[in-house]
Motif scaffolding. Structure first.
Motif, short mmCIF file in Angstrom:
data_model
loop_
_atom_site.label_atom_id
_atom_site.label_comp_id
_atom_site.label_asym_id
_atom_site.label_seq_id
_atom_site.Cartn_x
_atom_site.Cartn_y
_atom_site.Cartn_z
N VAL A 48 -4.38 71.10 56.32
CA VAL A 48 -3.64 71.27 57.56
C VAL A 48 -4.59 71.39 58.75
O VAL A 48 -4.42 70.69 59.75
CB VAL A 48 -2.74 72.51 57.48
CG1 VAL A 48 -2.04 72.76 58.81
CG2 VAL A 48 -1.74 72.38 56.35
N SER A 49 -5.56 72.27 58.63
CA SER A 49 -6.50 72.48 59.73
C SER A 49 -7.75 73.12 59.17
O SER A 49 -7.69 73.92 58.25
CB SER A 49 -5.88 73.40 60.79
OG SER A 49 -6.80 73.59 61.85
N VAL A 64 0.46 68.22 62.73
CA VAL A 64 0.44 69.53 63.37
C VAL A 64 -0.34 69.54 64.67
O VAL A 64 -0.39 70.57 65.36
CB VAL A 64 -0.12 70.63 62.43
CG1 VAL A 64 0.60 70.62 61.09
CG2 VAL A 64 -1.63 70.51 62.26
N LYS A 65 -0.94 68.42 65.03
CA LYS A 65 -1.72 68.37 66.28
C LYS A 65 -0.84 68.74 67.47
O LYS A 65 0.28 68.25 67.61
CB LYS A 65 -2.31 66.97 66.47
CG LYS A 65 -3.49 66.68 65.58
CD LYS A 65 -4.05 65.28 65.82
CE LYS A 65 -5.23 64.99 64.91
NZ LYS A 65 -5.73 63.61 65.08
N GLY A 66 -1.37 69.60 68.33
CA GLY A 66 -0.63 70.03 69.50
C GLY A 66 0.27 71.23 69.23
O GLY A 66 0.81 71.82 70.17
N ARG A 67 0.48 71.59 67.97
CA ARG A 67 1.34 72.72 67.62
C ARG A 67 0.56 73.84 66.96
O ARG A 67 0.88 75.02 67.16
CB ARG A 67 2.45 72.26 66.68
CG ARG A 67 3.37 71.20 67.26
CD ARG A 67 4.58 70.95 66.36
NE ARG A 67 4.22 70.43 65.04
CZ ARG A 67 4.53 71.04 63.89
NH1 ARG A 67 5.21 72.17 63.90
NH2 ARG A 67 4.17 70.50 62.73
N PHE A 68 -0.42 73.52 66.16
CA PHE A 68 -1.20 74.52 65.43
C PHE A 68 -2.59 74.64 66.04
O PHE A 68 -3.17 73.66 66.52
CB PHE A 68 -1.36 74.12 63.96
CG PHE A 68 -0.11 74.19 63.13
CD1 PHE A 68 1.16 74.35 63.70
CD2 PHE A 68 -0.18 74.08 61.75
CE1 PHE A 68 2.30 74.41 62.93
CE2 PHE A 68 0.95 74.14 60.96
CZ PHE A 68 2.19 74.29 61.55
N ASN A 84 2.81 77.11 66.26
CA ASN A 84 3.88 77.11 67.25
C ASN A 84 4.84 75.95 67.00
O ASN A 84 4.51 74.99 66.30
CB ASN A 84 3.30 77.01 68.65
CG ASN A 84 2.41 78.17 69.01
OD1 ASN A 84 2.59 79.29 68.53
ND2 ASN A 84 1.43 77.93 69.86
N SER A 85 6.02 76.05 67.58
CA SER A 85 7.02 74.98 67.47
C SER A 85 7.21 74.56 66.02
O SER A 85 7.19 73.36 65.69
CB SER A 85 6.60 73.77 68.33
OG SER A 85 6.44 74.15 69.68
N LEU A 86 7.39 75.54 65.18
CA LEU A 86 7.50 75.25 63.74
C LEU A 86 8.73 74.41 63.44
O LEU A 86 9.77 74.52 64.10
CB LEU A 86 7.54 76.55 62.96
CG LEU A 86 6.16 77.21 62.78
CD1 LEU A 86 6.31 78.68 62.41
CD2 LEU A 86 5.35 76.47 61.73
#
Length: 126
Positions: A48-49, A64-68, A84-86
């Motif tokens: 994921v990251s 998940v880019k831009g959210r995590f 964020n913004s799950l």
């Protein structure tokens, strides 16, 4: 051997946020990469990251880019994953893992990671 303990998972609604925490301990905290993976039943663990062990270089899977956001507090031997913004598709067990394979922080393969935490469940309802 590095010991890793994750926490911070839970049940949230779509659009909400969670912050996962991974505390590392052990004889050595030198690693080439520390990553968050996730896994759902019947599927392979997905990177994921990740963050490089030597500096702040990071990597994110496209979904998940831009959210995590991954971050690290070296004084606390702790790595965080701010989510964020799950979305419901983020639902999985999330694992923290370390690798001594060079450049493994990019496009990580679970096979390169030798130390794993027990995982923390993240459930996102629609």
């Amino acid at each position: 051997q590095v010991q890793l303990v994750e926490s911070g998972g839970g049940l949230v609604h779509s659009g909400e946020s969670l912050r996962l925490t991974c505390v590392a301990s052990g004889f050595t905290l030198d690693y080439d990469a520390i990553c968050w993976f996730r896994q759902t039943p019947g599927k392979k663990r997905e990177g994921v990251s990740c963050m490089s062990g030597s500096d702040d270089r990071s990597w994110y899977v496209d979904s998940v880019k831009g959210r995590f956001t991954i971050s690290r507090d070296n004084a606390k031997n702790t790595v965080y994953l701010q989510m964020n913004s799950l979305k419901p598709e983020d639902t999985a067990v999330y694992y923290c893992a370390t690798s001594n394979t060079e450049y493994s922080y990019q496009y990580p393969s679970a096979a390169d990671f030798g130390s794993w935490g027990q995982g923390t469940q993240v459930t996102v309802s629609s």
